[in-house]
Design an enzyme around this catalytic site. Sequence first.
Site, PDB file in Angstrom:
ATOM      1  N   ASP A  62      -4.445  -0.221   2.858  1.00  0.00           N
ATOM      2  CA  ASP A  62      -5.169  -1.474   2.613  1.00  0.00           C
ATOM      3  C   ASP A  62      -4.316  -2.550   1.932  1.00  0.00           C
ATOM      4  OD1 ASP A  62      -4.928  -0.173   0.202  1.00  0.00           O
ATOM      5  OD2 ASP A  62      -7.055  -0.136  -0.281  1.00  0.00           O
ATOM      6  N   HIS A  63      -3.230  -2.156   1.278  1.00  0.00           N
ATOM      7  CA  HIS A  63      -2.423  -3.134   0.533  1.00  0.00           C
ATOM      8  C   HIS A  63      -1.305  -3.743   1.387  1.00  0.00           C
ATOM      9  CE1 HIS A  63      -4.370  -1.438  -2.991  1.00  0.00           C
ATOM     10  NE2 HIS A  63      -3.708  -2.222  -3.808  1.00  0.00           N
ATOM     11  N   ARG A 377      -7.744 -10.218 -11.039  1.00  0.00           N
ATOM     12  CA  ARG A 377      -6.547 -10.489 -11.860  1.00  0.00           C
ATOM     13  C   ARG A 377      -5.980 -11.856 -11.509  1.00  0.00           C
ATOM     14  NH1 ARG A 377      -4.355  -4.351 -11.341  1.00  0.00           N
ATOM     15  NH2 ARG A 377      -5.626  -3.629 -13.081  1.00  0.00           N
ATOM     16  N   SER A 531      -2.006  -2.902 -13.399  1.00  0.00           N
ATOM     17  CA  SER A 531      -1.922  -1.932 -12.313  1.00  0.00           C
ATOM     18  C   SER A 531      -1.521  -0.526 -12.773  1.00  0.00           C
ATOM     19  CB  SER A 531      -0.893  -2.458 -11.315  1.00  0.00           C
ATOM     20  OG  SER A 531      -0.301  -1.417 -10.596  1.00  0.00           O
ATOM     21  N   ARG A 533       0.622   1.107 -10.982  1.00  0.00           N
ATOM     22  CA  ARG A 533       1.862   1.355 -10.237  1.00  0.00           C
ATOM     23  C   ARG A 533       2.906   2.065 -11.100  1.00  0.00           C
ATOM     24  NH1 ARG A 533       2.654  -5.104  -9.933  1.00  0.00           N
ATOM     25  NH2 ARG A 533       0.597  -4.759  -9.074  1.00  0.00           N
TER      26      ARG A 533
HETATM   27  C1  MIC Z   1      -3.344  -4.141  -8.241  1.00  0.00           C
HETATM   28  O1  MIC Z   1      -4.459  -4.618  -8.096  1.00  0.00           O
HETATM   29  O2  MIC Z   1      -2.535  -4.546  -9.091  1.00  0.00           O
HETATM   30  C2  MIC Z   1      -2.926  -3.014  -7.338  1.00  0.00           C
HETATM   31  C3  MIC Z   1      -1.908  -3.538  -6.415  1.00  0.00           C
HETATM   32  O3  MIC Z   1      -4.027  -2.562  -6.591  1.00  0.00           O
HETATM   33  C4  MIC Z   1      -2.390  -1.891  -8.223  1.00  0.00           C
HETATM   34  C5  MIC Z   1      -1.745  -0.793  -7.489  1.00  0.00           C
HETATM   35  C6  MIC Z   1      -0.336  -1.104  -7.087  1.00  0.00           C
HETATM   36  O4  MIC Z   1       0.393  -1.744  -7.822  1.00  0.00           O
HETATM   37  O5  MIC Z   1       0.034  -0.663  -6.009  1.00  0.00           O
HETATM   38  C7  MIC Z   1      -3.416  -1.292  -9.178  1.00  0.00           C
HETATM   39  O6  MIC Z   1      -4.368  -1.952  -9.531  1.00  0.00           O
HETATM   40  O7  MIC Z   1      -3.232  -0.167  -9.645  1.00  0.00           O
HETATM   41 FE1  SF4 Z   2      -6.392  -4.348  -3.738  1.00  0.00          FE
HETATM   42 FE2  SF4 Z   2      -5.728  -4.064  -6.317  1.00  0.00          FE
HETATM   43 FE3  SF4 Z   2      -6.637  -6.395  -5.371  1.00  0.00          FE
HETATM   44 FE4  SF4 Z   2      -8.275  -4.374  -5.557  1.00  0.00          FE
HETATM   45  S1  SF4 Z   2      -7.240  -5.403  -7.241  1.00  0.00           S
HETATM   46  S2  SF4 Z   2      -8.090  -5.748  -3.818  1.00  0.00           S
HETATM   47  S3  SF4 Z   2      -6.963  -2.648  -5.066  1.00  0.00           S
HETATM   48  S4  SF4 Z   2      -4.723  -5.381  -4.821  1.00  0.00           S
END
Ligand code: MIC
Ligand code: SF4
Length: 642
Positions: A62-63, A377, A531, A533
């Site tokens: 999905d990303h 965010r 995140s 990550r």
């Molecule tokens: C995000 O919203 O920052 C992400 C991308 O979904 C991350 C995961 C990632 O960095 O791959 C998260 O929220 O954990």
């Molecule tokens: Fe995707 Fe993270 Fe954004 Fe949710 S917050 S839509 S999981 S990138």
Amino acid sequence: MNLTQKLIASHLVHGDMVPGSEIAISIDQTLTQDSTGTMAYLQFEALGIGRVRTKRSVAYIDHNMLQSGSENADDHRYIQTVAAKHGIWFSRPGNGICHQVQLERFSIPGQTLLGSDSHTPTCGAAGMLAIGAGGLDVAVAMGGGAYYLAMPKVCRVWLTGELRPMVAAKDVILELLRRLSVKGGVGKVMEYAGPGVATLSVPERATIANMGAELGATTTVFPSDARTREFFSARGRAGQWKRLEADPGAEYDEELAIDLSELHPMAACPHSPDNVAHVSEIAGLKIDQVCIGSCTNSSFCDLMRVAGILAGKHVAPGVSLTVSPGSRQVLKALATNGALAKLVASGARILECACGPCIGMGQAPATGAVSLRTFNRNFYGRSGTPSAGVYLVSPETAAVSAVTGVLTDPETYSGEPPYDVPEHFDIDDGMLLAPAKDSESVEVVRGPNIKPFPKAAPPAETLSGVCLIKLGDNITTDHIMPSNAGLLPFRSNIPYLAEHCLAPCDAGFAQRAKDKDGGFIVAGGNYGQGSSREHAALAPLYLGVKAVLAKGFARIHRANLINNGILPLVFADAADYDAAAEGEEIVIDSAPGQIAAAAEGKAVTATIGGRPAKLRLDITPRQRDILLAGGLLNYTRENMEA
Ligand code: MIC
Ligand code: SF4
């Protein structure tokens, strides 16, 4: 017991449920997505476990959806094949955002879910204990290992009243962020209760649970009640529903209350989700872009409200509006009932069912633009345009403003037509692939983008090096390991990603770390918020970072540092943080001995620029063993039998 305690007690495999002390819980379900999944599955493979031992594990795509080179498609193919081989369900690209699909198709009240994404708590909307973690923790859970965490405090959020028209679930969580800040939920589970809960549908609860992550909370929990049953039966899963709630008179560590009827539309202003103002106070701001979607606000109900507001109107000339439905189920329902036609007619740019602009996968705003987003965010630079100002708002505020061209309080707008939530959605799980029955028959396909990932080693006797950078408070993982359309394709290539480590703070960081042969990071409070990550630990590990000295850490990032053998040290005396300067030599003598003593509560002593400094390393005996083994991978391999 309160509901959180019940969920934990029914999964407790180690420890006492005393706030702050280490507990371990068994994990029923796991999820990964593609930007953290490739690394999580590489680590899972490195553990040498055959098939997953959970009740259900799902791998989502999905990303990393823009395929401007072969990297993302290669990683998707790797995830699809590794999932098929090891007993993991696979959600194909286009099927939707992991949290939305997990909630719709797999959530089960009373079960635990561990996901390699910080917004995994979304499923708390359906009475699950759903927690975000680093990929390595999720890999261990897939192998049947318990998940270790500090027993959280439980904060009851008592809801009364009912939301007024055009005030949304998003405004509830923005109100909490306004009151508590991005640090306010650290070490806590936010448990919702009170008569106001029944006025909120599961998708509305999901918005609130999702953005509980922005409070820094361990997770958010809602009871499983008649509204939850409604959600399950509309999706053909009535049999999986069960009632769950706190016992009458249950006790809580903390309490706060919100009268839903007193709330008005809010916006989180640049560049932090807790920089909250009432929309009425900042209304009139000219806007350039509106993005509706993300795992926070892309449900059927959200998009029906948006379609209702946009029906028969056009997006203002100066505004670009994008809409990304959370799942194919949502998109199909909108297509069937005609709402999609209204969106298209309004001039909305319909994007695929994915994270999209939320993670900078396209739709970077223009220089200096104002972007209204229904996301969770708005960290500096995350949109892909550092000069842009991102405001987080409800779908109602976003849609009304898209029409007027300026930030508009939706309460001043009349005319939202009512809509019906279908009693039954058209269920089609065709894009969810079951794992292969015969693992042997599946060959895992690895693309050329997969590079060996750095592995920690047991700590040297003396840790020494320079302070590579000195940072302030609330540094996010988007600062430490930025993510955008250009970098996300390299999530399985740490050497490449490491070049961009901390670049939003200081573009010279990676080169300096290489020149100095590694060293230390010094930071303020809540370091690593955001995140899950693991790359925010793996890139520093690759660059030779031995420890982070901070005033405080965010939960998931702290665990990721420990899992990768990097010491998360806390200044015992803030004056030592104040005095520290970039370039100063930092020395920690007898590191293994000091790590062992830290598990007994002893302070770690170091010198910073020759000055003695006391640091806290609040670790449990298990975390001590992980650090001494050189990270969770080594530790798990050594302890696999046990
Ligand atoms: C995000 O919203 O920052 C992400 C991308 O979904 C991350 C995961 C990632 O960095 O791959 C998260 O929220 O954990
Ligand atoms: Fe995707 Fe993270 Fe954004 Fe949710 S917050 S839509 S999981 S990138």
